[in-house]
Write a protein that holds these residues in place. Structure first.
Motif, short mmCIF file in Angstrom:
data_model
loop_
_atom_site.label_atom_id
_atom_site.label_comp_id
_atom_site.label_asym_id
_atom_site.label_seq_id
_atom_site.Cartn_x
_atom_site.Cartn_y
_atom_site.Cartn_z
N ASP A 148 74.43 -57.88 101.34
CA ASP A 148 75.69 -57.55 102.01
C ASP A 148 75.44 -57.26 103.48
O ASP A 148 74.46 -56.61 103.83
CB ASP A 148 76.30 -56.31 101.37
CG ASP A 148 77.04 -56.64 100.10
OD1 ASP A 148 77.62 -57.74 100.06
OD2 ASP A 148 77.03 -55.82 99.18
N ARG B 216 78.82 -53.04 107.74
CA ARG B 216 79.88 -52.99 108.74
C ARG B 216 79.38 -52.29 109.98
O ARG B 216 78.59 -51.36 109.90
CB ARG B 216 81.06 -52.20 108.20
CG ARG B 216 82.08 -53.05 107.52
CD ARG B 216 83.06 -52.16 106.81
NE ARG B 216 83.99 -52.97 106.04
CZ ARG B 216 85.16 -53.38 106.52
NH1 ARG B 216 85.52 -53.07 107.75
NH2 ARG B 216 85.95 -54.11 105.78
N ILE C 166 82.15 -44.67 100.49
CA ILE C 166 81.14 -45.70 100.30
C ILE C 166 79.98 -45.39 101.25
O ILE C 166 80.20 -45.12 102.42
CB ILE C 166 81.69 -47.10 100.61
CG1 ILE C 166 82.82 -47.45 99.64
CG2 ILE C 166 80.60 -48.15 100.53
CD1 ILE C 166 83.47 -48.77 99.93
N LEU D 259 79.56 -46.49 95.77
CA LEU D 259 80.78 -45.71 95.87
C LEU D 259 80.49 -44.38 95.22
O LEU D 259 80.00 -44.33 94.09
CB LEU D 259 81.91 -46.45 95.14
CG LEU D 259 83.28 -45.82 95.17
CD1 LEU D 259 83.82 -45.82 96.59
CD2 LEU D 259 84.23 -46.59 94.28
N ARG E 166 79.59 -55.03 98.39
CA ARG E 166 80.46 -54.26 99.27
C ARG E 166 81.91 -54.64 99.12
O ARG E 166 82.80 -53.78 99.12
CB ARG E 166 80.01 -54.44 100.71
CG ARG E 166 80.52 -53.37 101.62
CD ARG E 166 80.30 -53.75 103.05
NE ARG E 166 81.09 -54.92 103.39
CZ ARG E 166 81.11 -55.47 104.59
NH1 ARG E 166 80.37 -54.98 105.53
NH2 ARG E 166 81.86 -56.51 104.83
N GLU F 274 84.76 -51.96 98.39
CA GLU F 274 85.81 -51.62 99.36
C GLU F 274 87.18 -51.71 98.71
O GLU F 274 88.05 -50.88 98.97
CB GLU F 274 85.71 -52.55 100.57
CG GLU F 274 84.66 -52.07 101.55
CD GLU F 274 84.46 -52.99 102.71
OE1 GLU F 274 85.16 -54.02 102.78
OE2 GLU F 274 83.58 -52.70 103.54
N GLU F 275 87.36 -52.72 97.87
CA GLU F 275 88.65 -52.87 97.21
C GLU F 275 88.92 -51.66 96.31
O GLU F 275 90.01 -51.09 96.31
CB GLU F 275 88.63 -54.16 96.39
CG GLU F 275 90.01 -54.63 96.02
CD GLU F 275 89.96 -55.87 95.16
OE1 GLU F 275 89.05 -56.68 95.34
OE2 GLU F 275 90.84 -55.99 94.29
N TRP G 58 87.59 -48.73 96.53
CA TRP G 58 87.74 -47.53 97.36
C TRP G 58 89.17 -47.42 97.91
O TRP G 58 89.80 -46.37 97.85
CB TRP G 58 86.72 -47.61 98.50
CG TRP G 58 86.76 -46.45 99.44
CD1 TRP G 58 86.27 -45.20 99.21
CD2 TRP G 58 87.28 -46.44 100.77
NE1 TRP G 58 86.46 -44.40 100.31
CE2 TRP G 58 87.07 -45.14 101.28
CE3 TRP G 58 87.89 -47.38 101.57
CZ2 TRP G 58 87.47 -44.78 102.55
CZ3 TRP G 58 88.28 -47.03 102.86
CH2 TRP G 58 88.07 -45.73 103.33
N ARG G 59 89.68 -48.54 98.40
CA ARG G 59 91.04 -48.54 98.95
C ARG G 59 92.03 -48.14 97.87
O ARG G 59 92.88 -47.28 98.07
CB ARG G 59 91.40 -49.92 99.49
CG ARG G 59 90.67 -50.23 100.74
CD ARG G 59 91.55 -50.92 101.76
NE ARG G 59 90.81 -50.96 103.01
CZ ARG G 59 89.83 -51.84 103.24
NH1 ARG G 59 89.53 -52.75 102.34
NH2 ARG G 59 89.17 -51.80 104.37
N GLU H 128 95.81 -44.50 103.22
CA GLU H 128 94.78 -45.53 103.25
C GLU H 128 94.20 -45.62 104.65
O GLU H 128 94.87 -46.01 105.59
CB GLU H 128 95.38 -46.87 102.87
CG GLU H 128 94.34 -47.87 102.46
CD GLU H 128 94.97 -49.14 101.98
OE1 GLU H 128 94.89 -50.12 102.70
OE2 GLU H 128 95.57 -49.14 100.89
#
Lengths: 501, 209
Positions: free
Chosen positions: A462, A465, B154, B167, B188, B192-193, B195-196, B207
């Motif tokens: 990955d 960011r 995260i 997470l 990731r 991220e999905e 987590w949101r 958010e």
């Protein structure tokens, strides 16, 4: 143009020290200039994993085995998988290693070249040539630096030393000194916040013959920091000068000797030992004194004496290594690195202060003008530009003669070629046996890289960011354009535009 | 583990009401085409048969030891097969039979995939669950009430020879964070999905980032 830079070093916070703060300051200033910087170091007690420092500076504390004075165990190839992972996920382009004693940094440079990245090495220390440990280190350094894009040294003495140790071409070694954050090292009397509204300095106020002069020593108490000299000199200085006291801060293996000397001579009321102080507290210790004594036996730069001068202390130091280059002569009293001369020099310094010959209150502003991290970052950035081929060869190596003429292994653009055979050529020249051994290492490293590419493909890693950057890009662009014309640091914008974000 | 596991991890989101959401990360392959679907059911059938067969053999062996009748078997399989089966069972020794049968049963009950999920109920809390390695055991679950959830984030960590995203949930009065999807460690994008979604569910529409 923004680069993604990874700093590799064994030495980093929470450990205090010059290299540590150098890396931190340089990194944060580079981030301010729009680059992305990550720091990779080994794990410290209670500090493993990924951390963020101020300004989005990301630190990887890689869990590794530590052998000696916070130096990690030289495991030549075992670091490669993690190294590769970090480099890929952070999209690193330039690997910048610090400190020749750091096996971590040397390994990183080797792997980085295998992966086809630009490498810079900063040397912070001086080494001898005679003893076995130095010979070994030097050989290792020569091996690693056979294939590095550029080397930065913190002083000219350090450059000379490194060039000799690693048999480098002096042209590929730049000198970029350390700096201090002058705002953090203000003298006690420094009140005027506005530099433009400075009242003219008043007449010097000499210290009376009976005023107490405090001598400050802040150093790690190791052999190379000259603690033995200090231990020998303290009783003699105190015996000859009645109104003098010492404040000594720092810890290390020599602390016990120091304590013994103080107890044997019953000097407890005149010498205070503070033990280890944090870097933030250094200033508060320094401003308690008038003289800073630095008895180091070897020192490449000696940031601490700049800090002391910035605090308005008169500096007594040994004339070794890069120290004579650091401060102008009116701020320092030099001594030979031997007991008698240190005692004498300290005596001279005390006398000068009593006569009021030294204007220590002016030191702060002078130091502020001489040293700034922004300047260091700017010069480092120029090195990055040079090795990436953004600056043309002639621009970068001014006075190097015909472009590319001085090294057969350099490409047309004056940058090191990544081809394995070219790299092997460079390593082969290291010595009759060593050269072959090094070539073997490089080949193994390369094979390891190929294996990793197969078994841990890039697509499975990955991308991390980026820290959201402050919106000063537009501002910076403008600022750069205006500074472009006629500036000595000719930063050229080239066609190398990547990753518009 | 040097590399990521090659099996693909899929994320399934299930949201029956606006205040409930469940994220499931699984390595279970979802059969889509007709042959794959047939193969899937066939494999279940085969598993069942092998399991039953192993049990029968075990049963037979134990009965043979006590010289009990095998009438029921005769009635199911027919005479010829029954005699053959009884004979083979008698020749087989326990020391080979027992481990063999255990292996067979383990293979039959083994779950070929891992499934981990995070279920959030607004105002109540969340539950993490990790499926067990066999069909016999229930999944390991952990429920954390909302009042004890301090944060969900995260972060990255070293795992083996690589740096992975994870997470994590910070639980009040606990020293360690609770890692969601601890065995699968999805990538990731999935994290991220989740987590949101988790933040939206836990803290309303808050958010961020």
């Amino acid at each position: 143009m923004p680069y993604n830079i990874a700093m590799f070093c064994d030495f980093f916070f929470p450990q205090p020290g010059g290299v540590e703060s150098h890396i931190y300051q340089l990194s944060s200033k580079l981030i301010d200039r729009g680059h992305k910087v990550v720091i990779v170091t080994h794990a410290y007690a209670g500090r493993t994993g990924v951390r963020y420092l101020t300004n989005g500076l990301k630190v990887y504390h890689v869990p590794f085995f530590v052998i000696y004075r916070e130096t990690s165990f030289p495991t030549v190839f075992s670091f490669f998988p993690i190294f590769r992972n970090i480099v890929i996920r952070e999209q690193i382009e330039i690997v910048h290693g610090h400190g020749s004693l750091s096996s971590f940094c040397l390994e990183a440079i080797l792997h980085a070249r295998t992966m086809g990245l630009r490498t810079v090495f900063t040397d912070h220390s001086l080494f001898g040539f005679a003893d076995a440990a130095s010979i070994l280190t030097n050989k290792l350094l020569k091996f690693i630096l056979s294939d590095v894009d550029h080397v930065i040294c913190v002083s000219h003495t350090c450059k000379e030393n490194t060039v000799l140790r690693a048999s480098l071409d002096p042209l590929m070694v730049s000198v970029i000194p350390n700096a201090v954050v002058a705002e953090n090292f203000r003298p006690l009397s420094y009140t005027s916040r506005d530099p433009h509204h400075r009242s003219a300095p008043g007449p010097p106020q000499p210290l009376g013959p009976h005023d107490t002069i405090t001598i400050v020593v802040i150093s790690r108490l190791f052999y190379n920091k000259g603690t033995d000299l200090l231990i020998a000199a303290i009783p003699r200085i105190l015996a000859t000068h009645p109104n003098v006291r010492f404040i000594i801060a720092g810890s290390g293996p020599k602390a016990i000797d120091l304590e013994q000397t103080i107890e044997r001579n019953v000097l407890q009321d005149r010498v205070s030992l503070l033990g280890p102080v944090r870097h933030e507290e250094v200033r508060d210790v320094m401003v308690q004194g008038q003289i800073y004594l630095h008895p180091s036996l070897t020192e490449a730069f000696g940031t601490v004496i700049v800090e002391a001068a910035s605090c308005g202390l008169y500096v007594v130091c040994t004339r070794v290594g890069g120290i004579p280059e650091v401060l102008p002569s009116h701020m320092t009293e030099f001594a030979k690195p031997e007991e008698d001369d240190i005692v004498e020099a300290t005596g001279r310094a005390i006398a000068k202060l009593r006569e009021g010959k030294v204007r220590t209150e002016l030191f702060h502003n002078q130091v502020k003008q001489m040293y700034s991290w922004t300047d260091v970052a700017q010069r480092t950035e120029r090195v990055y530009d040079g090795i990436s081929g953004v600056l043309s060869h002639d621009d970068f190596y001014q006075g190097a003669g015909a472009g590319g003429g001085w090294s057969a292994t350099r490409g047309r653009a004056g940058i090191q070629s990544f081809a394995l055979i070219e790299r092997l050529k460079r390593y082969y020249g290291c010595g009759i046996w060593a050269g072959k051994l090094f070539c073997l290492c490089v080949i193994v490293d390369y094979l390891l890289y190929v294996l990793l590419e197969i078994f841990a493909p890039r697509s499975h890693i990955d991308i991390a960011r980026n820290w959201p950057q402050k919106d000063l890009k537009a501002e910076k662009e403008k600022d750069m354009d205006s500074s472009k014309d006629g500036s000595g640091i000719g930063r050229k914008r080239s066609s190398r535009h990547r990753r518009e974000k | 583990m040097l590399m990521n596991s090659p099996t693909s991890k899929t994320l399934t989101t299930f949201q029956p009401t606006s205040s409930t959401i469940s994220f499931t990360v699984s390595t279970r392959p979802v059969p889509k085409t007709l042959p794959a679907l047939l193969g899937f059911y066939l494999s279940i059938l085969v598993r069942g048969l092998i399991g039953a067969f192993t049990l029968v053999i075990l049963l037979l062996k134990s009965r043979a030891g006590f010289e009990q009748s095998t009438k029921a078997l005769q009635w199911v399989f027919g005479l010829v097969f029954e005699t053959w089966l009884v004979k083979t069972t008698e020749t087989l020794q326990w020391r080979y039979l027992a481990p063999g049968a255990l292996l067979m049963l383990w293979l039959v009950f083994r779950r070929g995939y891992t499934e981990e999920s995070l279920t959030l109920l607004r105002g109540l809390g969340l539950q993490t669950s990790t499926s067990s390695s066999t069909y016999l055991r229930t999944p390991t679950t952990r429920f954390i009430p909302t009042t004890r959830i301090q944060d969900i984030f995260i972060h990255e960590a070293f795992k083996g020879f690589e740096v992975r995203f994870y997470l994590a949930i910070v639980v009040k009065d606990e020293k360690d964070v609770v890692v969601v999807f601890p065995t699968l460690r999805p990538r990731r994008a999935i994290l991220e999905e989740v987590w949101r979604g988790a933040r939206a569910c836990l803290y309303g529409s808050g958010e961020k980032g």
